[in-house]
Design an enzyme around this catalytic site. Structure first.
Site, PDB file in Angstrom:
ATOM      1  N   ASP A 295      44.711  42.497  22.613  1.00 30.91           N
ATOM      2  CA  ASP A 295      43.451  42.810  21.927  1.00 30.91           C
ATOM      3  C   ASP A 295      43.636  43.635  20.661  1.00 30.91           C
ATOM      4  O   ASP A 295      42.860  43.509  19.723  1.00 30.91           O
ATOM      5  CB  ASP A 295      42.490  43.516  22.881  1.00 30.91           C
ATOM      6  CG  ASP A 295      41.981  42.575  23.956  1.00 30.91           C
ATOM      7  OD1 ASP A 295      41.153  41.717  23.642  1.00 30.91           O
ATOM      8  OD2 ASP A 295      42.443  42.679  25.099  1.00 30.91           O
ATOM      9  N   TYR A 379      34.712  41.846  27.543  1.00 26.45           N
ATOM     10  CA  TYR A 379      35.249  43.055  28.139  1.00 26.45           C
ATOM     11  C   TYR A 379      34.937  44.298  27.317  1.00 26.45           C
ATOM     12  O   TYR A 379      34.726  44.225  26.110  1.00 26.45           O
ATOM     13  CB  TYR A 379      36.770  42.913  28.290  1.00 26.45           C
ATOM     14  CG  TYR A 379      37.229  43.313  29.671  1.00 26.45           C
ATOM     15  CD1 TYR A 379      36.823  42.607  30.794  1.00 26.45           C
ATOM     16  CD2 TYR A 379      38.044  44.424  29.852  1.00 26.45           C
ATOM     17  CE1 TYR A 379      37.225  42.996  32.063  1.00 26.45           C
ATOM     18  CE2 TYR A 379      38.453  44.807  31.121  1.00 26.45           C
ATOM     19  CZ  TYR A 379      38.035  44.083  32.213  1.00 26.45           C
ATOM     20  OH  TYR A 379      38.434  44.474  33.463  1.00 26.45           O
TER      21      TYR A 379
END
Ligand code: NI
Length: 630
Positions: A295, A379
C-alpha cells in the site's frame, strides 16, 4: 494553508511551495501534456543541513517530484530548488513504474465500465446496473507474464454495492477480473473464470435502527488545557521533543525524537516512519494470487490520509496538524486534521506499598498519542505513536475497514479462506509492515547488540538447573543483523551509543521490544516473496544512506525481485560505531471471522522501544502522585 514565518526545514511542503514546484517542473523538465504527478513532497534537508540549522536562519526548501508520462511510458523524477526557482536535477528512471495514484485508480474504473466485454460479463451474472458496480484497479504485481513486462498494468477486482448503499464491497462478483493497460487507458482482456452466483445482500455498515441505548456520555476534560506545547510542527511534552512530519508516500513521519534530561535534549531517533507494507493473500485460484498490496509503495499512504473528526476519530483535547497532498494534475489538496495529537490517561505508571505502614504511592501514567488514519479502498489503517513518561515509545497499527470479500458458490467450502457471510468468503492473508528508524541514541555513532537468554547447563556451577545465561553480543555488519524473533530465547535488540555512558559506566541504549508477530507464509521463491524480501526478517540494521528509504525499493509497482533491503545489505557494511538505521517488520496473519463482516473491529499490532540504561534510574520518579501538578 500559508507559510508561517517560523518555518522549520522539516515542515511538510506548503500549498504554495507545492504549486511552485509544479510550475517549475511543467516549465523546465520537458514533461509533455500527457504527464501527471505521482509525488510532490518535501525533499528533506540532509543531516548536515539540519545540524547546522539554527532557529531564525534562512532555510533552503526543496521539493521531490516524481511524474509519469503515459505517451512515453516513462517515470521521471527530480528535485526542485524552491528558493532558486529551478530544477536541481531531473532524470528518467529506467525500467520502473510510478505508483498508481487515486485519480488513475478511478480513471481505470471508468474505462473498464465502458468496455463491452466487461458489460457482457456483468450481464451474464445478472448485473445490469453498472452504477452499482465497483471496479478496483489494483497493482498487478510481477508474475513474469511476458505481455505485461514493461507495460503499465492493473489487475482488477469487482463488487456490487449493497442495497443500503453503504458497502460498495457488499456483494463480490466472483471470478471476474478485468486487466487494464493504464498507460494507454484500455482494457487488455477480461479474465473470466466462470460465473459464481452473486452473494445475497447482507447487513448495512451504518445501521440507523436498533442502536444500543444503554451507553452514557463519556467526556474527556482538561480544564487547564493540554500539557503539550506546539510550535508549528514542533511538539514538546513531558521532556519529549518531537517534530511531526509528512511524506506523500509514507504519511505520518516523526523527526528529531529526543528526551530532555539534565537541561539538554538527548537525541534518540532522527526519523521514524512506516516505510512499506505488503499484504499477500493466500488463495492461488484464478486471479486471486494477484492480490498483494504494497500500500505504501504501490499506492501511497500520505495521499490517502483521512481528515479526522473530533468525537469520532479522536476524543479529548486534540491538536490537529494539517498537511498538503495533491491530485495527479499537481493541484494542491489540503488534508485538514490529517494528524491527531492528544494525551491519554494510561492507568498505572508505577506503584509501591510499604506493607507494614500501609504507606503507598501509585502514580498515574499519561501518554502522548500522535496518529493518523488512512483509507485505501476497502481497508483502513491507523498508525499510532505513543510517548510515555518513562521514556518508552510505543508503535501500534490499527487495522479496520472491510475485509476483502470474495464470492463462493453455494455448497462450496473455502480452501484457503473462511466463510464470513452467506455466499462470501475471505481469503487468508498476512498484513506486514516495515518500520524504519533512523537512530541517533545519544549521538550519531551507534552500534547494534542482540540480547537473548538460555538455560545454563546443569553442572557444578548450576546444580539446581535454574541458571539463566544472558547472551549480549554485538551485530557487526548488515548481513549479521538480519534477525528473527525467537520466543524460546526471548530475543531483542539494542541500539547502543558509542559516545555516552550512564552512571554505571555502561553505554546508554534503547531496546526494540517485539510483541506478537508473524513470519511470511509465502514460498521464498514465489514472485511476491522475491519483491518483498524485507518480510523474511523481523529485524534489519543498515548503515545510513540517504537514498535507502523504502525496504522494497523506490518503485514496487510491478517491480522485479530483490529490491530494497536485500539489495542494499549485500554490501554488508559495518554497523559498528556507525550511523545506524534499524528496520522492524511487524506482521499478523488474518483469517477473517464472521465478526469482521460487514466491517471489521480494529485489530491491533504493536511493539515498543524502551530505554535500557539510557537513564540512570527510573526517569518517572518525579511524576506527581495523582499524575498532575496541583
Ligand atoms: Ni486483514
Amino acid at each position: 494553508m500559508t507559510k508561517e514565518l517560523k518555518i522549520h526545514p522539516l515542515d511538510p511542503l506548503y500549498a504554495d511551495e507545492l504549486s511552485n514546484a509544479v510550475s517549475i517542473v511543467k516549465r523546465d523538465s520537458g514533461l509533455n501534456d500527457t504527464g501527471w504527478f505521482e509525488t510532490i513532497t518535501l525533499d528533506e534537508p540532509s543531516k548536515q543541513e539540519l545540524a547546522q540549522h539554527k532557529l531564525g536562519d534562512p532555510i533552503k526548501r526543496r521539493a521531490y517530484v516524481c511524474c509519469y508520462e503515459p505517451s512515453s511510458n516513462r517515470t521521471l523524477r527530480g528535485i526542485v530548488d524552491l528558493d532558486e526557482g529551478k530544477l536541481a536535477g531531473w532524470e528518467h528512471v529506467k525500467g520502473v513504474q510510478a505508483r498508481i495514484v487515486p485519480d488513475e485508480f478511478s480513471a481505470g474504473e471508468a474505462i473498464i465500465k465502458k468496455d463491452k466485454h466487461f458489460i457482457d460479463a456483468c450481464v451474464k451474472r445478472g448485473i445490469t446496473d453498472l452504477d452499482k458496480v465497483l471496479v478496483e484497479t489494483w497493482a498487478a504485481g510481477n508474475f513474469e507474464v511476458a505481455e505485461e513486462q514493461g507495460e503499465r498494468i492493473a489487475y482488477c477486482h469487482c463488487w456490487v454495492c449493497n442495497d443500503a448503499g453503504d458497502n460498495r464491497y457488499g456483494r463480490p462478483i466472483g471470478n471476474l477480473h478485468p486487466v487494464v493497460d493504464l498507460q494507454r487507458m484500455k482494457v487488455i482482456r477480461i479474465d473470466d473464470f466462470g460465473v459464481v452466483p452473486l452473494p445475497p445482500d447482507t447487513s448495512a455498515i451504518r445501521p440507523t435502527e436498533n442502536l444500543r441505548a444503554d451507553i452514557k456520555k463519556l467526556e474527556i476534560k482538561q480544564p487547564d488545557g493540554p500539557s503539550f506545547t506546539v510550535d508549528g510542527y514542533g511538539v514538546e511534552w513531558q521532556r519529549w521533543h518531537i517534530r511531526v512530519g509528512y511524506s506523500l508516500r509514507e504519511g505520518l513521519v516523526l523527526h528529531n525524537i529526543g528526551y530532555e534530561d539534565g537541561g539538554a535534549v538527548r537525541p534518540i531517533m532522527h526519523r521514524a516512519s512506516m516505510a512499506e507494507m505488503v499484504v499477500p493473500y493466500g488463495d492461488p485460484a484464478n486471479g486471486n494470487f494477484r492480490r498483494n498490496a504494497f500500500d505504501t509503495g504501490e499506492y501511497g499512504i500520505g495521499n490517502a490520509l483521512d481528515s479526522l473528526k473530533l468525537g469520532c476519530d479522536c476524543l479529548g483535547h486534540i491538536h490537529y496538524f494539517d498537511v498538503c497532498s495533491h491530485d495527479w494534475l499537481g493541484n494542491a489538496a489540503e488534508i485538514k486534521n490529517a494528524v491527531c495529537m492528544h494525551e491519554e490517561d494510561f492507568g498505572i505508571l508505577w506503584k509501591h506499598t510499604d506493607v507494614p505502614t500501609g504507606t503507598m504511592r501509585a502514580v498515574r501514567s499519561r501518554r502522548l498519542v500522535i496518529s493518523s488514519l488512512c483509507t485505501i479502498g476497502n481497508y483502513v489503517y491507523g498508525f499510532f505513536w505513543y510517548f510515555y513518561q518513562d521514556g518508552t515509545i510505543g508503535v501500534e497499527v490499527k487495522a479496520t475497514g472491510i475485509p476483502f470479500p470474495s464470492a463462493i458458490a453455494p455448497g462450496e467450502k473455502p480452501k484457503y479462506g473462511a466463510m464470513i457471510a452467506p455466499g462470501i468468503e475471505a481469503h487468508v492473508h498476512q498484513h506486514t509492515f516495515s518500520f524504519r528508524f533512523d537512530m541517533c541514541v545519544d549521538g550519531e555513532k551507534n552500534s547494534v547488540r542482540e540480547v537473548e537468554f538460555q538455560a545454563a547447563p546443569v553442572g557444578p556451577g548450576n546444580p539446581h538447573g535454574n541458571a539463566v545465561e544472558i547472551i549480549d553480543r554485538q551485530l557487526e555488519s548488515e548481513l549479521e543483523a538480519q534477525r528473527e524473533i525467537d520466543m524460546q530465547r526471548a530475543r531483542y535488540w539494542k541500539i547502543v551509543s558509542s559516545e555516552r555512558k550512564n552512571a554505571l559506566g555502561l553505554s546508554t541504549a534503547y531496546k526494540l521490544v517485539p510483541g506478537a508477530n508473524a513470519l511470511p507464509l509465502l514460498d521464498p521463491e514465489s514472485p511476491v516473496a522475491k519483491r518483498a524480501g524485507f518480510m523474511f526478517k523481523h529485524f534489519w540494521a543498515t548503515q545510513y544512506h540517504p537514498e535507502e528509504l523504502y525496504p522494497a525499493g523506490w518503485y514496487p509497482n510491478q517491480s522485479g525481485p530483490g529490491k530494497g533491503l536485500p539489495e542494499w545489505t549485500k554490501a554488508d557494511r559495518s554497523i559498528n560505531n556507525a550511523d545506524v538505521v534499524t528496520w522492524y517488520t511487524l506482521g499478523f496473519n488474518h483469517l477473517p471471522r464472521p465478526e469482521d463482516w460487514p466491517v471489521q473491529p480494529v485489530v491491533y499490532a504493536s511493539f515498543h522501544w524502551m530505554p535500557d540504561g539510557f537513564f540512570d534510574q527510573n526517569p518517572a520518579l518525579d511524576v506527581p502522585p495523582n499524575g498532575f501538578q496541583e
